[in-house]
Structure formats: structure tokens, C-alpha cells
Scaffold this active site. Structure first.
Site, mmCIF file in Angstrom:
data_model
loop_
_atom_site.group_PDB
_atom_site.id
_atom_site.type_symbol
_atom_site.label_atom_id
_atom_site.label_comp_id
_atom_site.label_asym_id
_atom_site.label_seq_id
_atom_site.Cartn_x
_atom_site.Cartn_y
_atom_site.Cartn_z
ATOM 1 N N GLY B 137 0.822 -1.208 0.000
ATOM 2 C CA GLY B 137 0.000 0.000 0.000
ATOM 3 C C GLY B 137 0.854 1.255 0.000
ATOM 4 N N CYS B 138 0.231 2.361 -0.331
ATOM 5 C CA CYS B 138 0.987 3.609 -0.493
ATOM 6 C C CYS B 138 1.456 4.157 0.852
ATOM 7 C CB CYS B 138 0.163 4.639 -1.244
ATOM 8 S SG CYS B 138 -1.493 4.919 -0.615
#
Lengths: 327, 327, 327, 327
Positions: B137-138
Site C-alpha cells: 500500500g501507499c
């Protein structure tokens, strides 16, 4: 004795802005804020910036015990509302939609009311005597304020106008062109040469300069900011810059919210105020008129309150001494 | 011979960004871009910035004649897709959703594949041998890059992290918090202490510093910009700033996209690049680690391509020499 | 009889904002606006948004025929000004710089005045009796409002705070970090753990929770907006969310500008108002307090006017019923 | 064998953008980056986004062992530089300032070089044979691309153009109109009807439509974004929209970076690319041409590299396959 105001369509952007103005207006009390879809909810559920300022809830009921009713509905909805909902003849109506702005729409079958086009700089005396007001559009207001003195002088013929508007002009409905990821740092033209405000602008110009075929080419742009409209209109004229400034200053003399500036104007001068600013520049025979106004205030709710003030014989500025956002 | 790539979910933000990267990747050709809702339409109808760059249309069909399949679907959709859609065992899969990131999810019943957590700075050798990648995920990427060297040194215990993300992190779905009129010039916390990336971060820290109960309090904020994540994490440690910088520089030595900076970093250093930047500051026993990465690139599609490069034995940087936006 | 106010340093951001407030204050008249570098120029040359609202010019002279003097100078300049410029003892002084905020600075040799720290939510009674006010800093105000009820309860020990501020917090001086091309869409930490407001925050917490070593780790960020501060502070406590909300609501009961919210707050709720909003969230033993205020209003000039109102026995809210910008 | 490039004025915005392009250009190597005021400093001290991408330092020395020299100086500085600094006749020069764009300036006394106006869509064959290039201005490029096919058809007479530009167009110098607090959410007109690019536009139109007095009224606006130019030009013509689209598509056929679009264009389509997009709209006899380009790329450095490619016989697109920022 305060003026009792009702608001129809209180959950939208213009509804909210009107509440922001009226809660601090010295001579007004809000009787009810109507919203079909939000009936029963606290107003601050929708207009969260009013937390601590207002305890009212939206209502689904309409009381007749009011002096003025503001219609903050979508375009076309005001007509429908007034046909379906009996409103006492004594109640004054200020419509913020485009339903009654054009001459042909100002008195309609089944609606027993005549609407005056509520641009104070054009129609102040008529507004003072009016029972019902058709509040002008935001682009229409800002463009007209840059052109009215020229129309009065009779010099308009071909006008080339570009305007840019903030995102609140498009309302709170979700749309691809209002998605932050798209709109941030972006510019786009829309409704090129066909914007719906051309009609009301045309009628106002015709009122001051009748008998001329005036050709207005208007290119509207979507801007990457939330509030405000900036306009540049170009025409050809032999009048000198000094003569032109004199015409503008004379025309707006005594109008408290329209300021003619001899220094460069910019959008944020007027954001969060009811003011419009105008600047002229001339090179050769070309005149460029810049004008700017806050689309939610002078372009909508501020002007609606200004009209209400005039209709009720108050000081035009009552409740409209707003602190500019400035930044 | 180029790598043949298929993309599932090509009409979303990560789908679009992946296309932007792959059309200029020297060793890849896009075989198809799948989108159920846009099948038949030109890709440029949705990703208008690619006008002139790509003639492909979205398809509703899936070809097996590919080497790698990128899943750019919503969280939970990848699992469903793989259960419903037979994909040849020879095709490598890179999933950009959170379906396979946690250990417990990395090999699931009915899906005959094992997924490796695709953070190259943590798992590069495992990625090189992997058949399937769970792309991080970012927020998870940007936070971890600021903490991994500390975990390896075993000094983590209590971590206080605040992060801010651009609007593209929330995808292209219309929502009140992505409305331009709301989000412009605004800040808001969300998912306070409960962000869904905490799980994958926790597992990575545990991988490097096993046996410690590490407590990460993470407050995410919505920012008023479109791209990028900025993180500040505070911990307590007796290590000196110089020792800490040495640990970080040593840890990231040989990792081309993670840059340890001794001058103040800022978000736009990395916007539109696959880079992450890290800066350390120390006062007394408190260490603050700042880290920043582009949520759509190092935080999503750039890292997915980096992972693809590793899986196929290419130079990690192939196709990722991007011109920074800079401004 | 109106209060006669003088302003020193009227050409800066706080000077301008103070003028915006005072010109519409019902009980104040501005006697003079001093600016050494702009003496003789119309105020609207510098604060162009006031066009049409004010005809005053900046002056280089100081009149003693005033009731209150606002000092809107750079930090350190107020001391210098008061030492060099005799001001009648009867004139009340409100200083917006940080010169007199700390206990050790509140009464200085050569300046025959005692300053009270002007945070009404902490010191309202003392302010009412004060002759001179040291107006709090913007970050200091917003952080303290999120912590004061906790200090009063005696539960503070370790505090981890991140805050983000708009560009107006840095004043109108041109600087690389205020260049639009740099700051737009950007985020950067600065003065990590060393911000100059830590001192005044520490003294206020000590006033309510004496005898505890309270450790506040504060990471300030530069934000890409112009107005407002948003804060998230994390602490450890066993009190329940309900108990905590009760403490906060009780503490701020009767304070008109500080609103405790049980729904998610956001920055634009308070932009262009004198309000602060506070929200609590709790997971496990971690409490996160979010707080927000406009750095130029509740964080500077609005609070200065609030203090003036208290000092002169007026309604605390006089002149501060501001229309929120909202968007 | 790579082309050896030198850069003069490497610390400014165009200098930096050129470096960003050239470090990834497959056929170019940067020999030196000259900056008088930054000699000796790492390039990343000024262009911090290049951290991890480049190890070069600015130099105060100029080597003649180069194939091409880019001049990224202020307007007027290129002439001065070339007069003071002997450059080998074999070195090709690409000037990004406005020193040599007009016919009367293209060959100057004391400078033994002839400059070709480097707009590939107008002069591609001449550019291929040129030794020296005068790279067009950013507004000039974007406006011309919207008008050239009309000039070629001979229908231009009166043109009304409004354009908006990002802040990077004004360079990195600190100025009141580039202060973030002023420029954010703001719009202002400047250089109304007198912009310095009118000269080069006029010459290009005259080249394609000689013998007509063409009157271009151009109102430039400052926009509140960093990159890009958006233009709307209005003319009167009897040609149908279909005929006009045919003219534009025919004119730009084979020009890889100028895209004629039949769907609404917007600024962010082209941000961080070397592309320009053009859209036509017609109502009655009025034609509006919208055009957009990135002021730092197609409007400056991207076009400079495109010109270099042509001058050295490379594929026009080499090094210019840029990933759009898109958001």
C-alpha cells in the site's frame, strides 16, 4: 421588529451562504430553513462551518408567518415550487435561480407575481418598489457590471469576453469536473458561446442601449479555485481611457458595492465580500474591462440580501459588511 | 522479445498510471487493458492525458497469451477475480490491492498461488524468485521506508506517525471528501489509529525486529493536493543522529529508488517519480524520521513495475527513469 | 463613545487582518495605522481587498489620543518599539508578537508594564483586569486548546503533536518556501521539535498541571494553503472517550469561540472565523485530539480583538461574528 | 557516440527542466551545467527533485568540447553572453530566451550566427538544416499552434485571445505576484494587449498569411497553478466546424506532439508532457480555438530538445516520451 425570513433549499451552496449572511444580519431573523432531503437534521450537519453559530434544524414544513422567502433551488425548480406551494401574497419572494430573470419569464401563468430583475446597479429604484425579485446569475452579474456604463454610453457592438469561475458555481452535486483530483491545477472551457446567462446580460444591455444588435462572444472557463469570478471583456471604442474611467465612476457613484479601480485588480480582492471591482485598460482602439466578484455573494446570496435590504427600505449595506478572506 | 502484459481494472487511477508507465517501458508491450464497464471504448476516453500516445481500446476479454497480469482492482476484488477467472499458471501476477499482503492471505484456498510482499527494499531477493507479488500500500510503503532500518537495528518500541496523502489515494470514485469545493485548502484526519495499512507495516517490522511488541500510533490526514504522501514518525532512541544516518544509508545502499537525504526533504521532490526520500532529525532522545513518496508510483504502480522488473530479471530501474514534475 | 485604537505595523499580514476586523467593529474607531515604510500611502495600496472600505492612509506619526494600541510588529520588535517610544500609561497595549508571552518576559526593565498572557480560555478573568496583553502565538493557541482540559485533569505526560500551517503564518516577506511554484501542492516539515511556541505552551500546561515534567514532541509542517492550522496530538490515557468529551465540554462551557465537536472536524470549518474546533478519538489507551483554528484570527488578530473586548468590558464576541469562508 | 551538451544558466527553472530531460535522453550526455552564482555547488542543491538522479556540480567554466549549447538565461542575457564569450563555430546553439526570435534579431552584429525560429510545426525543414535555434516563447507556442492552420487558409483578420499561465512562467525570482499567500486561489490580468510574445506570433502568422493586417488582442492572466498554459482564441469565419477540423488535422498530420482533439480538452492533459492539444468549437460565425501546452516543456525545454533532435537528425521524439503528471 425583525424581518422574518424563510429559506427554501437550505442545504445547497446558496442556501448555506444565505444562512451565513442572515444569522448575523442586524434586522433579520431566520424563521425556518426548508430542505426536503434533510428535514429534521441540524443545519450544522450539512453546513459544518456553522458549528457553534446556529442551533436550527432543517424543516420539511413551510410557515406563512414570514416577511420574505428566499428560493435557493435548482434552475426550473422555483417555478415548480411556487405552482405547488401556496405562499401568502404578502410574503416577498427572492428567487436565486434563473426562473424569472428574463422579461418573458417575469410574470408567468399560475404564478400571481411579477419579478423585477435584481441588479441594484441597473434597477435600484424598481427593486425598492418590488414585491418579488429575480436575483441575477453570477457570471451575468460580473459581466454586466463591466459593461453597463458602456451600454449607457451607447458604444457597445462586438464584445469578446472570457471568464473564469470557481468550483462553487457548479454547486455541491458530485461530478467528474468537480472531483478534486481532476480539478486541482486544471483549466477547461465549457458552454463556449452558449452559456445560459447570455440571455439576461443581453436584456440588460438592451435596456441601456436599445436598438443595437450587440454581439457578445463569451467563453467561460472552469478554474481551480472555489470562490470568485474574473472577467476580461474586450471591445473597440474611440473613447479615451480617461473618458471611460469617468463614465464608469459616474455610473457607479453611490453604489456601495461596485468599486472602480485605477490599479490592477485581482480575484482575491473581493473573495468573501459582496463587492465587485472593475478595472479598465486601453491600447489603441481596444478597451479591456476587467471585473471580478464572489460568485456566492455579489453573484448570488450577497446580492439577494442587498435586494432584500432595498425591498424593505433598509440601508443597502445592512448585514453585508463582510471581512474579506484576503488570502 | 518483449514482456506481454495484461491489465485488469484499467479504467481506474492505478490502471491509468500503470498504462502511463508501460507504454514507454523499453521491454514491455501491453497486450490488453481490461475494463468491464468501459469495454470497447478508447483508453483515451478515460485517460485523456494519453491522447496521441495510445490507440488501444478497453476490452472485456482476457487473453492468456501474456507473461504478466496486473490486477488494478478495488480491495477484495482481486480474490474474487482470481477465483472466477482461470489464469494460466505460467502467467505471473502482480496485485495492487490489499488482498494478498498479509501472511495469512498470501496463499488462499481456491487460488493456487503464493504471493510475496513486494517491497524491494525489504524483500528483493524473494521478489526476484517470486511468481506472484502482493504490491504494498501507499501509506505502508512510505511509512515502512522510514522505519525499516530502525527495525533492523532493533530499536523500535513506540512509534508516533502522522501522514498526509493526496486525493488520488482515494481513487476516482466521487465522494463528498473528494469534491473540489470541500477539499481545496482543507485538511482532515481520517481512520485515526485504525488505518488498514497498519497490518502490513506491522508484519514488515516484525520480520526485521521479531519478538518485540511494537506500538505504532498512526494518524492519517487528507491533504489538499493530488499526488504524494509525506510522513513524520517520532520515536525515542539513544542512538546519535550520525549513527542513525549511517544505519539508514547502509540499509538503502544499492536500492536505487530510496534516497537518504541530509538536507530538508519536501513532498514535490518525488512527485511523478518512483523515488522515496528520507530525512532524519534528532533533538534530545527524540528522533523524527520524515519520508515521502508518490502514492501512485513508489506507492503503487511504479513499485509494481519495479517488482515486475525484478521478477523478470531486468534492471530494477527499467522504464522508471521518470522526469519529476518538480513544480 | 467608541474605543480609539492605534495600530503599529499596519502594513503586515496581522496589521491588515486587524484593520479588516476593526473597521466593522461596532465599538471601535481606528485612530491611526502606523507604518514606517508606507507612511503617506493609502492603506488600500497594501491591503487591496479593503478598496471601497477604508480611506485612511498609513502614518509615520503616533498619536497619544487613543485607548488601545495594537503592536503588529516582528518578534523582538515590540520590546524595541516600547523602549524607544513613550506611550501614555493610560493606553492599553495588545502585543501580537512573542515579546511578552513568557513569564520571564512579562515585565521587563525599562518597560513599565505587566503583560497578561491573552488566552481567554485559560486566563479570562486576569485578561478582564489587565492593562497589557501578550497575545498568544497561532500554533500555541491551536495546540493548547486541544490540551488544556487534559492538563487540568492532570493526565498529561508524553504528548506527540503534528501540526500544519498555512502560508500566511510566515508573513508577507518573500522567501523561497513561500514562492508559489515551490509551495503549491507541497508539504515540508520545519523547526522539528524546536518550534518557538513550545515555551508558551509549556507554561500554560504547567499552570494547569503544575509539578509534572510534560514532554511535548511537536513536528510542524508547512501546508499548501493560505489560512488555518490543523493539529493532531496523541497521548496515552485510561480515561474513556465519554469521560474525555465531558472534560472538554465542561472546560469550554461558556467560551463562545471554542467548539467541542463529536463529528469529524476539518480545517475549513474555521477559516475566516475566530472559532477553534476540537474533536477527540480514542483507540485502546491512545487518545488523539484534533484541533483547528485560523492562524490570522483565533491564532492572532481575532484573539487580539477578543482580548480587547474583555479588557474593555465588552461582550467577548463584539466585532467577531464573522462569516466563514466555508469553501 | 552521444551528443555532448552544455547548459548556460542551469540554476533557473528552464535550466532545471532541461537537465531533467537531458539526463534521461538516450543520445545525449551533459558535459557541463554552468551557473555563475552556484559554481561549485551540487546541482541537487538547487534542483532538489533530482536527488539520486545526478551527481554533477554547477561550474563557472565553459568547455568548448561540446556539440550543442543551450542558453537558459534571462531575456537579453543571451546576446550579452554570446558577445562576451567566444563559442566555437562548430557548436550548435539553442537559445531559450527571446533574443533572436524576431526576424530583425535573428542575425546580429558581433554575433556570427543566424538563428532559425524553432517552432517545428511551422519550420521543421529549416530547423533540420539550422545551426542555431531561437526557441519560441511559451505563450507564443500555445497561441500559434491554435492559429497556424487558420493563417495558412488565409482566414485570419481579427483575433481575440485570452490565455492563462502557471507560475513557473514567471521564473524563480521572488516577487509579490509569486508569493503563495497572494497567488493561491487568485487570478489577475497582466500585460493586457502588450505581451512581449505578440511580435513573434505576428511574424509567424505573416509567414503563412502574408499581406494581411492581422489584429490580435491578447489578454494574459496569471493562474493559480504551477505548470501549463490554456488559451481560447475567438475569430469570425464562414468555414464549417468540419472544414476547420479537417484543416487542423491536415496541418498537424505527421507532427507527433500536437494533437487535434474532437473532445473537450483541459490543461492537465498535457502537464509534464511535450504535447499540445487543440480543440475547436463553433457557434454561428464565431470560431473558438482552445489550445493548451506545458509552458516549461512544449513551451520551452521540451521544444528545445525537440529542436535539438531535429538539428542532429534524430527522431523528433527522442527523450520526450514523458509520463504525464495527469493529476
Amino acid at each position: 421588529m425583525k424581518i422574518k425570513a424563510g429559506i427554501i433549499g437550505g442545504a445547497g451552496y446558496t442556501g448555506g451562504e444565505l444562512i451565513r449572511l442572515l444569522i448575523h444580519h442586524p434586522f433579520v431573523t431566520i424563521s425556518f430553513i426548508h430542505s426536503r432531503s434533510n428535514a429534521g437534521k441540524p443545519v450544522t450537519d450539512v453546513h459544518a462551518d456553522l458549528v457553534g453559530d446556529i442551533d436550527l434544524r432543517f424543516t420539511g414544513e413551510i410557515s406563512q408567518d414570514i416577511d420574505v422567502l428566499f428560493l435557493c433551488l435548482g434552475h426550473g425548480e422555483s417555478t415548480k415550487f411556487l405552482k405547488e406551494t401556496p405562499i401568502d401574497a404578502s410574503v416577498k419572494i427572492i428567487d436565486l435561480a434563473n426562473d424569472f430573470r428574463l422579461r418573458k419569464d417575469s410574470s408567468q401563468p399560475d404564478i400571481n407575481r411579477n419579478f423585477v430583475y435584481g441588479l441594484p446597479e441597473l434597477n435600484r429604484e424598481a427593486i425598492r418598489k418590488a414585491q418579488n425579485i429575480a436575483n441575477p446569475g453570477c457570471f451575468a452579474t460580473t459581466i454586466q457590471l463591466g459593461l453597463l456604463p458602456l451600454a449607457k454610453t451607447g458604444v457597445l457592438k462586438e464584445i469578446y469576453t472570457t471568464g473564469i469561475t470557481g468550483s462553487t458555481g457548479a454547486g455541491q452535486k458530485l461530478a467528474a469536473t468537480s472531483h478534486f483530483s481532476w480539478r486541482a491545477n486544471n483549466i477547461q472551457a465549457y458552454k463556449t458561446l452558449t452559456h445560459q446567462h447570455l440571455g439576461e446580460i443581453g436584456e440588460s444591455l438592451d435596456q441601456l442601449q436599445p436598438g443595437t444588435e450587440i454581439d457578445l462572444s463569451f467563453v467561460p472557463w472552469r478554474g481551480d479555485f472555489t470562490r470568485g469570478i474574473f472577467i476580461s471583456s474586450t471591445i473597440t471604442t474611440d473613447l479615451s481611457l480617461e473618458e471611460l474611467y469617468f463614465l464608469f465612476e459616474d455610473f457607479y457613484n453611490g453604489h456601495p458595492f461596485t468599486v472602480v479601480s485605477r490599479t490592477p485588480i485581482f480575484l482575491k480582492q473581493i473573495v468573501n465580500t459582496n463587492k465587485a471591482v472593475i478595472q479598465l485598460e486601453k491600447v489603441g482602439t481596444k478597451l479591456v474591462v476587467h471585473s471580478a466578484a464572489d460568485n456566492l455573494l455579489k453573484g448570488a446570496c450577497g446580492q439577494a440580501v442587498q435586494n432584500m435590504n432595498l425591498v424593505f427600505g433598509l440601508d443597502e449595506r445592512a448585514g453585508l459588511n463582510l471581512k474579506p478572506a484576503a488570502f
